[in-house]
Design a protein around this motif. Structure first.
Motif, mmCIF file in Angstrom:
data_model
loop_
_atom_site.group_PDB
_atom_site.id
_atom_site.type_symbol
_atom_site.label_atom_id
_atom_site.label_comp_id
_atom_site.label_asym_id
_atom_site.label_seq_id
_atom_site.Cartn_x
_atom_site.Cartn_y
_atom_site.Cartn_z
ATOM 1 N N GLY A 35 0.872 -1.215 -0.062
ATOM 2 C CA GLY A 35 -0.050 0.000 -0.087
ATOM 3 C C GLY A 35 0.870 1.205 -0.060
ATOM 4 N N ASN A 36 1.881 1.234 0.804
ATOM 5 C CA ASN A 36 2.724 2.602 1.036
ATOM 6 C C ASN A 36 3.089 2.955 -0.382
ATOM 7 O OD1 ASN A 36 2.183 2.937 3.739
ATOM 8 N ND2 ASN A 36 3.836 1.790 4.325
ATOM 9 N N GLU A 37 3.839 2.090 -1.136
ATOM 10 C CA GLU A 37 4.583 2.131 -2.512
ATOM 11 C C GLU A 37 3.392 2.491 -3.388
ATOM 12 O OE1 GLU A 37 7.590 0.214 -5.443
ATOM 13 O OE2 GLU A 37 7.239 -0.830 -3.531
ATOM 14 N N LEU A 38 2.299 1.681 -3.389
ATOM 15 C CA LEU A 38 1.052 2.013 -4.613
ATOM 16 C C LEU A 38 0.459 3.371 -4.385
ATOM 17 C CD1 LEU A 38 -0.488 -1.543 -4.668
ATOM 18 C CD2 LEU A 38 1.034 -0.640 -6.413
ATOM 19 N N ARG A 39 0.514 3.931 -2.914
ATOM 20 C CA ARG A 39 -0.140 5.281 -2.871
ATOM 21 C C ARG A 39 0.985 6.462 -3.470
ATOM 22 N NH1 ARG A 39 -1.865 2.796 2.280
ATOM 23 N NH2 ARG A 39 -4.104 2.908 2.194
ATOM 24 N N GLY A 40 2.132 5.805 -3.783
ATOM 25 C CA GLY A 40 2.855 6.987 -4.457
ATOM 26 C C GLY A 40 2.988 6.916 -5.968
#
Length: 428
Positions: A400-405
């Motif tokens: 999630g953290n990477e996909l939110r970028g």
């Protein structure tokens, strides 16, 4: 290609819970660009799926006499009796006459706590987390179920339309296959991998060459479920969905299409045809399709035309699947006298045990990617887990953290994701 336990969210809500301008003949202003990151954008589609799949199971249980629903005073519809023999159409009720809200559905479930809903809607930890997240996101008063077409589910696909007021989206959701007991035509549709001719969308036909100006070749089962179902009474599903969404579209709204497995294949083909429509000036573009674990649906002709719609900024497609899942690798080719290989379309978000990969159909045409899309997948016990939504949700959350970028629009401009010819194309 089955969707299992997707409806359990309704029972979870029961335990945890303590829109419209009429369609016009004129064009609306284009909606603003999508600002959501990739993770949050796809999550809205998951929430929609839970609402549609869950209410479909609830309605079927009521029609079959397994439960008798008591309607609470705060529910915007006094009686659901007419929906025993009719498709559910909540347009005309609720806020701005846009449907029944998630809050109202919660009140319906609370009023029926003594009806042993667990036997109708099984529990699921995955659904618990999804709806918990939805409630935290304050979507209970912003999600509205507008229509649910399941009355002829023994011969046709089931879909629902949700209005997401918070994000200004109209979301068309196709249900995946029911269990393979042949009480519906879902599995016969899956297995009907012969070729069918689908007319090239009018908005791009003049940009195609040769026979592609007229038609493309696609999976006949999926095609017939949407466009040519001889067993269906009334309008074909494609036309009926257009009728369903037209009164819900307001200025600034966008149209999304989603589904899992069979539902994902139908969502992809439906959005392809819809995005290229010339006769719908009220329809906002681009159309966005977010599919999960979708099987292959068309030949290289289909892929070429699909990519043209993407180049023109008329269509966005994010195809999500687990790396080990067998279903997205099937069927590898068409059946019948003349066999042709089927191809995937859109941006593929391939989820792994650790991490993920992203590649667009314009770039993923080499041997390495072909092997990844082949049927060389694990067949041992537990392989079904790779296909179902819970593992998709878990792996999406892990990344999630990477996909939110990341945004979907950025991926269409990323040369590591799309092919050089695609990247050089003019996009709005």
């Amino acid at each position: 290609m089955t969707m299992m336990a997707t409806s359990a969210f309704l029972f979870v809500l029961l335990l945890q819970a303590t829109f419209t301008q009429k369609g016009n003949c004129f064009s609306l202003k284009p909606p603003p660009p999508v600002s959501s990151n990739l993770y949050d954008e796809q999550l809205s589609s998951l929430y929609s799926a839970q609402l549609v799949y869950g209410f479909a199971d609830l309605a079927e249980a009521a029609r079959g006499g397994n439960i008798t629903l008591e309607i609470p005073s705060e529910f915007p519809v006094e009686s659901l009796d007419k929906f025993r023999d009719e498709s559910i159409d909540f347009r005309g009720v609720g806020i701005n006459h846009g449907g029944v809200s998630l809050t109202s559905i919660i009140s319906l479930l609370k009023a029926n706590q003594g009806q042993n809903l667990e036997s109708v809607i099984p529990d699921s930890d995955f659904q618990t987390k999804l709806i918990h997240d939805a409630l935290i996101a304050d979507l209970d008063d912003d999600f509205f179920l507008a229509t649910l077409r399941s009355i002829q589910q023994n011969v046709s696909c089931v879909y629902g339309v949700v209005r997401d007021r918070k994000h200004k989206r109209i979301i068309v959701t196709f249900r995946g296959s029911q269990p393979p007991d042949f009480s519906t035509r879902d599995w016969r549709t899956n297995l009907n991998a012969r070729l069918a001719k689908l007319k090239t969308p009018r908005l791009i036909k003049d940009k195609m060459e040769g026979k592609l100006r007229k038609e493309v070749m696609v999976h006949k089962g999926f095609h017939d479920y949407l466009f040519s179902n001889t067993l269906l009474k009334g309008e074909q599903r494609y036309d009926k969905i257009i009728d369903d969404i037209k009164p819900l579209v307001e200025e600034g709204y966008k149209v999304y299409v989603t589904g899992h497995s069979l539902g994902g294949a139908l969502a992809t083909m439906f959005s392809f045809k819809l995005a290229g429509e010339k006769r719908l000036p009220w329809l906002p573009k681009p159309v966005t399709c977010i599919s999960y674990a979708a099987p292959l649906g068309g030949t290289s002709d289909y892929r070429t035309a699909f990519e043209e719609l993407e180049k023109e900024g008329l269509l966005r497609h994010l195809r999500i699947n687990n790396e080990e899942d067998l279903v997205p690798a099937t069927p590898p080719f068409s059946l019948g006298f003349r066999r042709r290989y089927f191809k995937h379309v859109g941006i593929n978000l391939r989820l792994k045990k650790k991490g993920f990969e992203m590649i667009h159909s314009s770039k993923g045409r080499g041997l390495k990617n072909a092997l990844k899309n082949s049927i060389l997948k694990p067949l041992w016990r537990g392989a079904l887990e790779f296909h179902l939504l819970p593992l998709h949700g878990k792996r999406l959350a892990q990344n999630g953290n990477e996909l939110r970028g990341i945004t979907i629009d950025d991926l269409y401009r990323n040369e590591t994701v799309v092919g050089p010819k695609f990247k050089s194309a003019k996009r709005p």
